[in-house]
Design a protein around this motif. Structure first.
Motif, short mmCIF file in Angstrom:
data_model
loop_
_atom_site.label_atom_id
_atom_site.label_comp_id
_atom_site.label_asym_id
_atom_site.label_seq_id
_atom_site.Cartn_x
_atom_site.Cartn_y
_atom_site.Cartn_z
N GLN A 181 0.84 -1.19 0.00
CA GLN A 181 0.00 0.00 0.00
C GLN A 181 0.88 1.24 0.00
O GLN A 181 1.76 1.41 0.83
N ILE A 182 0.64 2.11 -1.00
CA ILE A 182 1.36 3.37 -1.12
C ILE A 182 0.31 4.47 -1.25
O ILE A 182 -0.31 4.63 -2.30
N GLY A 183 0.11 5.20 -0.20
CA GLY A 183 -0.92 6.23 -0.20
C GLY A 183 -2.30 5.61 -0.37
O GLY A 183 -2.71 4.73 0.37
N ALA A 184 -3.02 6.11 -1.37
CA ALA A 184 -4.36 5.59 -1.63
C ALA A 184 -4.35 4.36 -2.53
O ALA A 184 -5.39 3.74 -2.74
N TRP A 185 -3.16 4.01 -3.05
CA TRP A 185 -3.07 2.86 -3.96
C TRP A 185 -2.69 1.61 -3.18
O TRP A 185 -1.80 1.63 -2.33
N THR A 186 -3.38 0.50 -3.47
CA THR A 186 -3.15 -0.77 -2.78
C THR A 186 -2.98 -1.88 -3.81
O THR A 186 -3.76 -1.97 -4.77
N LEU A 187 -1.97 -2.70 -3.58
CA LEU A 187 -1.75 -3.88 -4.42
C LEU A 187 -2.25 -5.09 -3.65
O LEU A 187 -1.76 -5.40 -2.57
N TYR A 188 -3.23 -5.78 -4.21
CA TYR A 188 -3.85 -6.92 -3.55
C TYR A 188 -3.25 -8.23 -4.05
O TYR A 188 -2.70 -8.30 -5.16
N SER A 189 -3.38 -9.25 -3.20
CA SER A 189 -2.87 -10.58 -3.59
C SER A 189 -3.63 -11.13 -4.79
O SER A 189 -3.07 -11.87 -5.60
N GLY A 190 -4.89 -10.79 -4.93
CA GLY A 190 -5.65 -11.23 -6.10
C GLY A 190 -5.11 -10.65 -7.38
O GLY A 190 -5.09 -11.31 -8.43
N ALA A 191 -4.63 -9.38 -7.34
CA ALA A 191 -4.02 -8.78 -8.52
C ALA A 191 -2.73 -9.49 -8.88
O ALA A 191 -2.43 -9.70 -10.07
N LEU A 192 -1.93 -9.84 -7.86
CA LEU A 192 -0.71 -10.60 -8.13
C LEU A 192 -1.02 -11.95 -8.75
O LEU A 192 -0.32 -12.40 -9.67
N GLN A 193 -2.06 -12.61 -8.26
CA GLN A 193 -2.43 -13.91 -8.82
C GLN A 193 -2.86 -13.78 -10.29
O GLN A 193 -2.43 -14.56 -11.13
#
Length: 250
Positions: free
Chosen positions: A83-95
């Motif tokens: 998570q960087i500020g308002a942006w979040t990287l989810y595990s589903g996106a990585l998958q």
């Protein structure tokens, strides 16, 4: 082996991999492709570097890139990884991203089976002999394809000649641009001379005068080619049945 047998063997797996969305299936086909390449193909140092460095590196870059492009709203219910500020990287996106990267890597690795074990002339001969492609089309395409390494060879000769004469010395973008512009005219002249020689050679051999030509080198379709195709299809079907990536989520 016959080039057409190798291409036909991988074709069903390549087509079906386009429609899979899981991680296990492309990993299995990637392992299968590597096994066939290591066991059945005489690999050069460059090919080994491609398999060990380029393909895994491309998978990592593509997987991470597609992860960043994935719509966060589709995977908001999964665990956040970064998570960087308002942006979040989810595990589903990585998958999703790495499933796409692995899928493209598996397709590339399967394509390398005929690519690293087949020469252009043998592929043309097989198409002419087995697929009944007119030899006028096949060998004309082969002659055009062989222009590419010829251009590279002539470009290297032109560069060496310029170095010997001390032409366009210096560094920087302007000097580099001047050097490349000076290569254009001699390169085009060499290409025209080469095209004329190829045309004269084809005319002297009565190329296109008859509907068929006698082949000096035959590329037969043997029983081992059929066995290889069937075995590859069976293994591909077994992997797809084992993982069955189209099953609905439980």
């Amino acid at each position: 082996m016959n080039p057409l047998a190798k291409m036909a063997a991988i074709l069903p797996a390549v087509v079906l991999l386009v429609f899979v969305r899981d991680l296990a299936t492309p990993i299995a086909f990637l392992a299968l492709a590597y096994l066939v390449l290591i066991v059945g193909v005489s690999l050069s140092i460059r090919a080994v570097a491609v398999l060990l460095l380029a393909v895994p590196g491309a998978i990592l870059v593509l997987g991470f890139g597609f992860s960043l492009w994935t719509d966060a709203a589709l995977v908001a219910n999964t665990h956040p990884v970064l998570q960087i500020g308002a942006w979040t990287l989810y595990s589903g996106a990585l998958q999703i991203g790495f499933a796409t990267g692995l899928r493209l890597g598996a397709i590339l690795a399967l394509s390398l089976i005929p690519g690293l074990s087949t020469t252009g002339p043998d592929l043309v001969r097989a198409c002419v002999q087995q697929l009944r492609v007119p030899y006028r089309i096949g060998y004309t395409a082969l002659a055009a394809f062989r222009f590419v390494p010829r251009f590279g060879h002539e470009l290297e000769i032109i560069r060496q000649a310029h170095r010997v004469r001390g032409a366009h010395r210096g560094r920087g973008p302007i000097a580099s641009l001047r050097r490349w512009v000076s290569y254009i005219v001699p390169l085009l002249a060499g290409a025209i001379r080469h095209a004329e020689r190829v045309a004269l050679a084809m005319d002297s051999r009565a190329f296109g005068a008859y509907p068929d030509r006698t082949e000096r080198h035959l590329v037969p379709f043997r029983a081992r080619d059929v066995v290889f195709m069937v075995l590859f299809w069976v293994v591909s079907a077994a992997l797809l049945a084992l993982f069955f990536p189209w099953a609905p989520p439980v």
